[in-house]
Scaffold this motif. Structure first.
Motif, PDB file in Angstrom:
ATOM      1  N   SER A  82      16.057 -63.806  27.002  1.00  0.00           N
ATOM      2  CA  SER A  82      16.299 -65.386  27.253  1.00  0.00           C
ATOM      3  C   SER A  82      15.225 -66.140  26.116  1.00  0.00           C
ATOM      4  CB  SER A  82      16.323 -65.693  28.619  1.00  0.00           C
ATOM      5  OG  SER A  82      17.076 -65.404  29.301  1.00  0.00           O
ATOM      6  N   TYR A  83      14.173 -65.646  26.282  1.00  0.00           N
ATOM      7  CA  TYR A  83      13.076 -66.014  25.539  1.00  0.00           C
ATOM      8  C   TYR A  83      13.134 -66.150  24.005  1.00  0.00           C
ATOM      9  CZ  TYR A  83       8.127 -66.936  23.685  1.00  0.00           C
ATOM     10  OH  TYR A  83       6.844 -66.977  23.106  1.00  0.00           O
ATOM     11  N   ALA A  84      13.609 -64.938  23.346  1.00  0.00           N
ATOM     12  CA  ALA A  84      13.918 -64.670  22.320  1.00  0.00           C
ATOM     13  C   ALA A  84      15.037 -65.696  21.946  1.00  0.00           C
ATOM     14  CB  ALA A  84      14.326 -63.305  21.931  1.00  0.00           C
ATOM     15  N   TYR A  85      16.045 -65.725  22.517  1.00  0.00           N
ATOM     16  CA  TYR A  85      17.537 -66.460  22.223  1.00  0.00           C
ATOM     17  C   TYR A  85      17.210 -67.952  21.948  1.00  0.00           C
ATOM     18  CZ  TYR A  85      22.095 -68.341  21.998  1.00  0.00           C
ATOM     19  OH  TYR A  85      23.264 -68.963  21.521  1.00  0.00           O
ATOM     20  N   ARG A  86      16.297 -68.238  23.001  1.00  0.00           N
ATOM     21  CA  ARG A  86      15.832 -69.782  23.050  1.00  0.00           C
ATOM     22  C   ARG A  86      15.226 -70.060  21.987  1.00  0.00           C
ATOM     23  NH1 ARG A  86      17.514 -74.666  23.835  1.00  0.00           N
ATOM     24  NH2 ARG A  86      15.978 -76.186  24.538  1.00  0.00           N
ATOM     25  N   LEU A  87      14.124 -69.262  21.429  1.00  0.00           N
ATOM     26  CA  LEU A  87      13.475 -69.644  20.128  1.00  0.00           C
ATOM     27  C   LEU A  87      14.510 -69.882  19.032  1.00  0.00           C
ATOM     28  CD1 LEU A  87      10.062 -67.255  20.531  1.00  0.00           C
ATOM     29  CD2 LEU A  87      10.227 -69.592  20.711  1.00  0.00           C
ATOM     30  N   ALA A  88      15.264 -68.886  18.924  1.00  0.00           N
ATOM     31  CA  ALA A  88      16.157 -68.658  17.752  1.00  0.00           C
ATOM     32  C   ALA A  88      17.116 -70.011  17.634  1.00  0.00           C
ATOM     33  CB  ALA A  88      17.041 -67.453  17.727  1.00  0.00           C
ATOM     34  N   GLU A  89      17.535 -70.391  19.017  1.00  0.00           N
ATOM     35  CA  GLU A  89      18.430 -71.550  19.129  1.00  0.00           C
ATOM     36  C   GLU A  89      17.748 -72.861  18.771  1.00  0.00           C
ATOM     37  OE1 GLU A  89      21.440 -72.278  22.833  1.00  0.00           O
ATOM     38  OE2 GLU A  89      19.209 -72.836  23.332  1.00  0.00           O
ATOM     39  N   PHE A 290      20.620 -69.433  28.033  1.00  0.00           N
ATOM     40  CA  PHE A 290      20.728 -70.789  27.550  1.00  0.00           C
ATOM     41  C   PHE A 290      22.331 -70.841  27.183  1.00  0.00           C
ATOM     42  CE2 PHE A 290      16.390 -70.452  27.486  1.00  0.00           C
ATOM     43  CZ  PHE A 290      15.848 -71.801  27.787  1.00  0.00           C
ATOM     44  N   ALA A 291      22.883 -69.662  26.594  1.00  0.00           N
ATOM     45  CA  ALA A 291      24.315 -70.110  26.172  1.00  0.00           C
ATOM     46  C   ALA A 291      25.208 -70.005  27.420  1.00  0.00           C
ATOM     47  CB  ALA A 291      24.611 -68.802  25.238  1.00  0.00           C
ATOM     48  N   PHE A 292      24.908 -69.137  28.342  1.00  0.00           N
ATOM     49  CA  PHE A 292      25.524 -68.927  29.746  1.00  0.00           C
ATOM     50  C   PHE A 292      25.534 -70.304  30.581  1.00  0.00           C
ATOM     51  CE2 PHE A 292      26.166 -67.633  34.072  1.00  0.00           C
ATOM     52  CZ  PHE A 292      27.297 -67.050  34.059  1.00  0.00           C
ATOM     53  N   ASP A 293      24.391 -70.834  30.910  1.00  0.00           N
ATOM     54  CA  ASP A 293      24.348 -72.020  31.737  1.00  0.00           C
ATOM     55  C   ASP A 293      22.966 -72.593  31.382  1.00  0.00           C
ATOM     56  OD1 ASP A 293      24.184 -73.852  33.397  1.00  0.00           O
ATOM     57  OD2 ASP A 293      24.495 -72.830  35.403  1.00  0.00           O
ATOM     58  N   PRO A 294      22.722 -73.619  30.404  1.00  0.00           N
ATOM     59  CA  PRO A 294      21.612 -74.005  29.884  1.00  0.00           C
ATOM     60  C   PRO A 294      21.088 -74.965  30.896  1.00  0.00           C
ATOM     61  CG  PRO A 294      23.488 -75.177  28.880  1.00  0.00           C
ATOM     62  CD  PRO A 294      23.751 -73.852  29.482  1.00  0.00           C
ATOM     63  N   SER A 295      21.750 -75.553  32.044  1.00  0.00           N
ATOM     64  CA  SER A 295      21.152 -76.285  32.911  1.00  0.00           C
ATOM     65  C   SER A 295      20.830 -75.622  34.271  1.00  0.00           C
ATOM     66  CB  SER A 295      22.219 -77.435  33.478  1.00  0.00           C
ATOM     67  OG  SER A 295      23.391 -76.586  34.078  1.00  0.00           O
ATOM     68  N   SER A 296      20.759 -74.354  34.091  1.00  0.00           N
ATOM     69  CA  SER A 296      20.288 -73.462  35.211  1.00  0.00           C
ATOM     70  C   SER A 296      18.691 -73.468  35.506  1.00  0.00           C
ATOM     71  CB  SER A 296      20.682 -72.147  34.957  1.00  0.00           C
ATOM     72  OG  SER A 296      20.187 -71.408  33.843  1.00  0.00           O
ATOM     73  N   LYS A 297      18.135 -73.166  36.602  1.00  0.00           N
ATOM     74  CA  LYS A 297      16.807 -73.157  36.999  1.00  0.00           C
ATOM     75  C   LYS A 297      16.325 -71.931  35.937  1.00  0.00           C
ATOM     76  CE  LYS A 297      17.264 -72.013  41.304  1.00  0.00           C
ATOM     77  NZ  LYS A 297      16.928 -71.721  42.503  1.00  0.00           N
ATOM     78  N   GLY A 298      17.026 -70.953  35.848  1.00  0.00           N
ATOM     79  CA  GLY A 298      16.230 -69.795  34.828  1.00  0.00           C
ATOM     80  C   GLY A 298      16.110 -70.378  33.435  1.00  0.00           C
ATOM     81  N   ALA A 299      17.106 -71.066  32.633  1.00  0.00           N
ATOM     82  CA  ALA A 299      17.099 -71.712  31.508  1.00  0.00           C
ATOM     83  C   ALA A 299      15.687 -73.080  31.524  1.00  0.00           C
ATOM     84  CB  ALA A 299      18.083 -72.336  30.929  1.00  0.00           C
ATOM     85  N   GLU A 300      15.716 -73.472  32.560  1.00  0.00           N
ATOM     86  CA  GLU A 300      14.756 -74.553  32.701  1.00  0.00           C
ATOM     87  C   GLU A 300      13.299 -73.945  32.559  1.00  0.00           C
ATOM     88  OE1 GLU A 300      15.490 -77.009  36.189  1.00  0.00           O
ATOM     89  OE2 GLU A 300      17.178 -77.915  35.114  1.00  0.00           O
ATOM     90  N   ASP A 301      13.105 -72.843  33.367  1.00  0.00           N
ATOM     91  CA  ASP A 301      11.926 -72.297  33.308  1.00  0.00           C
ATOM     92  C   ASP A 301      11.468 -71.579  32.230  1.00  0.00           C
ATOM     93  OD1 ASP A 301      11.791 -73.167  36.153  1.00  0.00           O
ATOM     94  OD2 ASP A 301      12.547 -71.373  37.066  1.00  0.00           O
ATOM     95  N   ILE A 302      12.594 -71.070  31.453  1.00  0.00           N
ATOM     96  CA  ILE A 302      12.119 -70.325  30.091  1.00  0.00           C
ATOM     97  C   ILE A 302      11.688 -71.527  29.310  1.00  0.00           C
ATOM     98  CG2 ILE A 302      12.921 -69.075  28.277  1.00  0.00           C
ATOM     99  CD1 ILE A 302      12.674 -67.166  30.502  1.00  0.00           C
ATOM    100  N   GLN A 303      12.389 -72.427  29.084  1.00  0.00           N
ATOM    101  CA  GLN A 303      11.831 -73.738  28.370  1.00  0.00           C
ATOM    102  C   GLN A 303      10.453 -74.135  28.558  1.00  0.00           C
ATOM    103  OE1 GLN A 303      13.516 -75.029  25.536  1.00  0.00           O
ATOM    104  NE2 GLN A 303      11.576 -75.792  25.378  1.00  0.00           N
TER     105      GLN A 303
END
Length: 322
Positions: A82-89, A290-303
């Motif tokens: 998730s971290y790697a994908y978000r950096l690339a995104e 981040f592609a599955f559910d960018p509004s999820s708690k998991g995505a928020e915390d990786i950001q």
């Protein structure tokens, strides 16, 4: 990942645009051929728009970041991918290295390790240039070097080799100018492969669960890192503990967090990754959170992890240039 779609508003936000500014971009020469105004866009569109608009962040010297814990089941792969994908995104050039023979990181970004012609095994044992093992994902900023069950024998294959601790570091030198980040997802064990991973890394992220069993793997890992500093003179620039799958409603989770703050406070990330079932759902579909559910708690915390860590890198870069 090929099935990932960004709604128009989300796509505009990723580029730092309003929807009206995206409409202007849709009609620019070189982009109108992609289909013009649409309701949704794919990862390839995001890469194409960034390239045409010059919307990438400043390039940096490749940062090698290892996700590792000697204890299994800490959610390491979900976090690292998730971290790697978000950096690339966000536009950074990222190489994701799957070091685990189970190939879970490979699956998390939509590929099957057993179907790949080359893996990291070929790079480290057969001296294949790492560029030849790279798999390009639909998001052009994210590349992958896959793993599969063949990697389970890699420690035996490396054992008789000279300079065996530095095989991965040397391999990465050949692509250092192509990427801003190299994210390594390592198996929960210690051997020559993970020794290579540590010796190749600038930063170490250590995911732990909020339970006291996680402390055993943590203690062994810190002892190992300290021994490598003494014996091989390799010093990690940052070591960060990531408290993962945290549920503040349970007493044991609160007590474990308090113990981490007391014993490893200087290494503990300010960001706590909350319990989030969306991680498992996203992984099962081969889609980053981040592609599955960018509004999820998991995505928020990786950001939040990225927001916390990036200033450290900027500060260190200033120190080097001073």
């Amino acid at each position: 990942m090929e099935e990932v779609r960004y709604p128009r508003k989300r796509f505009a936000e990723l580029l730092g645009f309003s929807e009206s500014e995206l409409t202007i971009a849709d009609n620019l020469e070189g982009l109108v051929e992609l289909g013009g105004r649409r309701d949704s866009y794919g990862p390839g569109d995001l890469s194409a728009y960034r390239a045409a608009l010059g919307a990438h962040p400043p390039r940096r010297q490749m940062r090698r970041q290892l996700f590792l814990n000697f204890k299994g089941g800490t959610g390491k792969t979900s976090l690292s991918t998730s971290y790697a994908y978000r950096l690339a995104e966000l536009g950074h050039r990222v190489l994701l290295l799957d070091l685990d023979s189970q190939g879970h990181a490979t699956k998390c970004v939509g590929f099957e390790g057993e179907e790949q012609k080359y893996t990291l095994f070929d790079v480290l044992v057969k001296k294949l240039p790492i560029a030849d093992a790279v798999i390009h994902t639909p998001l052009a900023e994210l590349d992958l070097v896959a793993s599969n069950l063949r990697m389970s024998t890699i420690d035996l294959a490396l054992m008789p080799m000279s300079g065996r601790e530095f095989k991965l570091r040397k391999a990465l030198e050949d692509v250092a100018d192509r990427y801003d980040f190299c994210v390594l997802d390592a198996p929960p064990s210690f051997g020559l492969l993970n020794l290579n991973a540590i010796m190749s890394s600038d930063d170490l992220f250590v995911p732990v669960l909020p339970d006291f069993l996680s402390f055993h793997g943590l203690k062994l890992l810190f002892e190992t890192v300290h021994e490598l500093e003494e014996d091989l003179e390799h010093y990690l620039q940052n070591v960060t503990i990531l408290l993962n799958n945290f549920n503040p409603t349970t007493r044991i989770a609160r007590e474990a967090r308090q113990a981490l703050e007391e014993h490893y406070g200087e290494y503990l990330s300010k960001t706590v990754v909350r319990q989030c079932t969306k991680f498992a759902q996203a992984s099962s579909e081969g889609t980053p959170i981040f592609a599955f559910d960018p509004s999820s708690k998991g995505a928020e915390d990786i950001q939040s992890i990225i927001d916390e860590f990036m200033p450290r890198l900027a500060a260190r870069a200033q120190e080097r240039s001073a």
